[in-house]
Write a protein that holds these residues in place. Structure first.
Motif, PDB file in Angstrom:
ATOM      1  N   ASP A  99     -33.454 -28.630  32.628  1.00  0.00           N
ATOM      2  CA  ASP A  99     -33.375 -27.214  32.971  1.00  0.00           C
ATOM      3  C   ASP A  99     -32.356 -27.021  34.095  1.00  0.00           C
ATOM      4  O   ASP A  99     -32.361 -27.757  35.090  1.00  0.00           O
ATOM      5  N   VAL A 100     -31.518 -26.029  33.928  1.00  0.00           N
ATOM      6  CA  VAL A 100     -30.457 -25.745  34.896  1.00  0.00           C
ATOM      7  C   VAL A 100     -30.831 -24.504  35.696  1.00  0.00           C
ATOM      8  O   VAL A 100     -31.049 -23.436  35.129  1.00  0.00           O
ATOM      9  N   TRP A 101     -30.901 -24.658  37.016  1.00  0.00           N
ATOM     10  CA  TRP A 101     -31.159 -23.536  37.918  1.00  0.00           C
ATOM     11  C   TRP A 101     -29.845 -23.170  38.592  1.00  0.00           C
ATOM     12  O   TRP A 101     -29.188 -24.037  39.190  1.00  0.00           O
ATOM     13  N   VAL A 102     -29.461 -21.912  38.521  1.00  0.00           N
ATOM     14  CA  VAL A 102     -28.228 -21.461  39.170  1.00  0.00           C
ATOM     15  C   VAL A 102     -28.526 -20.184  39.952  1.00  0.00           C
ATOM     16  O   VAL A 102     -29.222 -19.291  39.467  1.00  0.00           O
ATOM     17  N   GLY A 103     -28.021 -20.124  41.179  1.00  0.00           N
ATOM     18  CA  GLY A 103     -28.351 -19.010  42.059  1.00  0.00           C
ATOM     19  C   GLY A 103     -27.257 -17.965  42.147  1.00  0.00           C
ATOM     20  O   GLY A 103     -26.063 -18.294  42.204  1.00  0.00           O
ATOM     21  N   GLY A 104     -27.679 -16.698  42.162  1.00  0.00           N
ATOM     22  CA  GLY A 104     -26.766 -15.589  42.406  1.00  0.00           C
ATOM     23  C   GLY A 104     -26.800 -15.252  43.888  1.00  0.00           C
ATOM     24  O   GLY A 104     -27.694 -14.528  44.346  1.00  0.00           O
ATOM     25  N   LEU A 105     -25.833 -15.749  44.647  1.00  0.00           N
ATOM     26  CA  LEU A 105     -25.854 -15.617  46.105  1.00  0.00           C
ATOM     27  C   LEU A 105     -25.906 -14.158  46.544  1.00  0.00           C
ATOM     28  O   LEU A 105     -26.675 -13.793  47.438  1.00  0.00           O
ATOM     29  N   LYS A 106     -25.083 -13.322  45.917  1.00  0.00           N
ATOM     30  CA  LYS A 106     -24.989 -11.928  46.369  1.00  0.00           C
ATOM     31  C   LYS A 106     -25.787 -10.965  45.500  1.00  0.00           C
ATOM     32  O   LYS A 106     -25.842  -9.770  45.799  1.00  0.00           O
ATOM     33  N   SER A 107     -26.395 -11.480  44.428  1.00  0.00           N
ATOM     34  CA  SER A 107     -27.300 -10.644  43.639  1.00  0.00           C
ATOM     35  C   SER A 107     -28.749 -10.971  43.945  1.00  0.00           C
ATOM     36  O   SER A 107     -29.668 -10.332  43.411  1.00  0.00           O
ATOM     37  N   HIS A 108     -28.965 -11.998  44.774  1.00  0.00           N
ATOM     38  CA  HIS A 108     -30.288 -12.331  45.297  1.00  0.00           C
ATOM     39  C   HIS A 108     -31.291 -12.684  44.193  1.00  0.00           C
ATOM     40  O   HIS A 108     -32.424 -12.199  44.180  1.00  0.00           O
ATOM     41  N   ASN A 109     -30.860 -13.572  43.289  1.00  0.00           N
ATOM     42  CA  ASN A 109     -31.738 -14.004  42.212  1.00  0.00           C
ATOM     43  C   ASN A 109     -31.322 -15.395  41.735  1.00  0.00           C
ATOM     44  O   ASN A 109     -30.263 -15.907  42.105  1.00  0.00           O
TER      45      ASN A 109
END
Length: 315
Positions: A99-109
């Motif tokens: 499973d790949v987790w990727v963060g949206g730094l400026k979308s806060h998700n």
């Protein structure tokens, strides 16, 4: 060995050097649109696939859409998956299940992709979940022992503004107050929140994290602007150990006379390199470059299972 060539929106495969394919090394594995600015790389276990978040920060970036890049090192190919409702996808980690987790730094998700029992091919990697309301997720790491994912949050501009008020330009000791949450721990399979804490060190206060690693039931991180490293228990979320470095400690005698200057605006005015990611002061010189004399910037961590003899010698 794969290395991002983010200005070229590509990944360089240095394994090709062994095959004497230097032309392919120079060209790299080009990642197609909508990916722009691939940054961090993570391998999907049991495959020759690597993934990267595309953070849209190249100087020539225009009209960029957040994306996840998937690179097939075995075939020298890549493709990009567009991510809706995401901005500045940078933080990334992969679980042992793939499973790949990727963060949206400026979308806060945070977005979770998975193969859902299918073969681990680029085409089968699909979005399976979105975890909302996570402020500024900058780094993530997966711990195999506890099967948990740690998410470190950092608003860099806010951190730089806070440091301008430091007394005598030095990071303040922790006052015992919890403050704003900057570290969250999730169950990797259910994605349920297990812990949320505000990480501090006793002597140098809030831990502003730009790097995160996980191993053996712990998360390893530190303050990019305090030269303080912490070991965090992945079960409890509590700080298990603190390690304090001299901010010029990696340098030989004669290079270690510290000048504390916590205000990044002052650093910019004085023409000091690295003011946009200022770490609290500067050293007289650096072995690396004369143009960047910042205090050590703790933005990368690792863990070695080896126990070399030098690690047991008395200092």
């Amino acid at each position: 060995l794969l290395v991002t060539a983010q200005l070229k929106n590509a990944v360089t495969d240095f394994g090709m050097v062994l095959n004497r394919s230097m032309g392919k090394v120079a060209a790299g594995i080009k990642i197609p649109p909508p990916c722009q600015t691939p940054h961090l790389l993570a391998n999907i276990p049991g495959t020759e696939l690597v993934v990267s978040g595309c953070r849209c920060s190249n100087p020539d970036t225009t009209d960029c859409t957040a994306a996840l890049a998937v690179v097939d090192a075995a075939h020298g190919t890549a493709h990009a998956i567009k991510i809706e409702d995401a901005t500045w996808t940078e933080a990334i980690t992969v679980t042992e299940e793939g499973d790949v987790w990727v963060g949206g730094l400026k979308s806060h998700n945070v977005f979770v992709f998975g193969f859902q029992g299918q073969d681990k091919t680029p085409e089968n990697l699909k979005l399976v979940a979105t975890v909302s309301n996570i402020p500024n997720p900058l780094r993530m790491a997966y711990d195999k022992v506890t099967k948990r994912v740690g998410v470190a949050s950092l608003d860099l501009n806010a951190a730089l503004d806070r440091s301008k008020a430091w007394n005598e330009n030095k990071p303040p000791a922790w006052d015992g107050q919890q403050g704003e949450v900057n570290f969250r721990i999730f169950d990797a399979s259910t994605r349920a929140l297990q812990r949320e804490v505000s990480l501090h060190t006793r002597e140098r206060g809030l831990v502003n994290m730009e790097g995160l690693f996980a191993a053996d039931g712990f998360f390893v991180t530190g303050g990019f602007d305090t030269a303080a490293m912490v070991l965090v228990d992945a079960e409890s979320g509590q700080v298990a150990a603190e390690v304090y470095f001299d901010p010029c400690s990696s340098l030989p005698v004669g290079f270690c006379e510290k000048v504390y200057m916590s205000n990044s605006d002052t650093a910019k005015t004085n023409g000091l390199g690295g003011y946009n990611n200022w770490s609290g002061g500067y050293c007289p010189a650096h072995m690396r470059t004369p143009n960047d004399r910042r205090f050590m910037v703790m933005d990368g961590f690792g863990w070695s299972a080896k126990e070399p003899s030098w690690a047991h010698n008395e200092l």
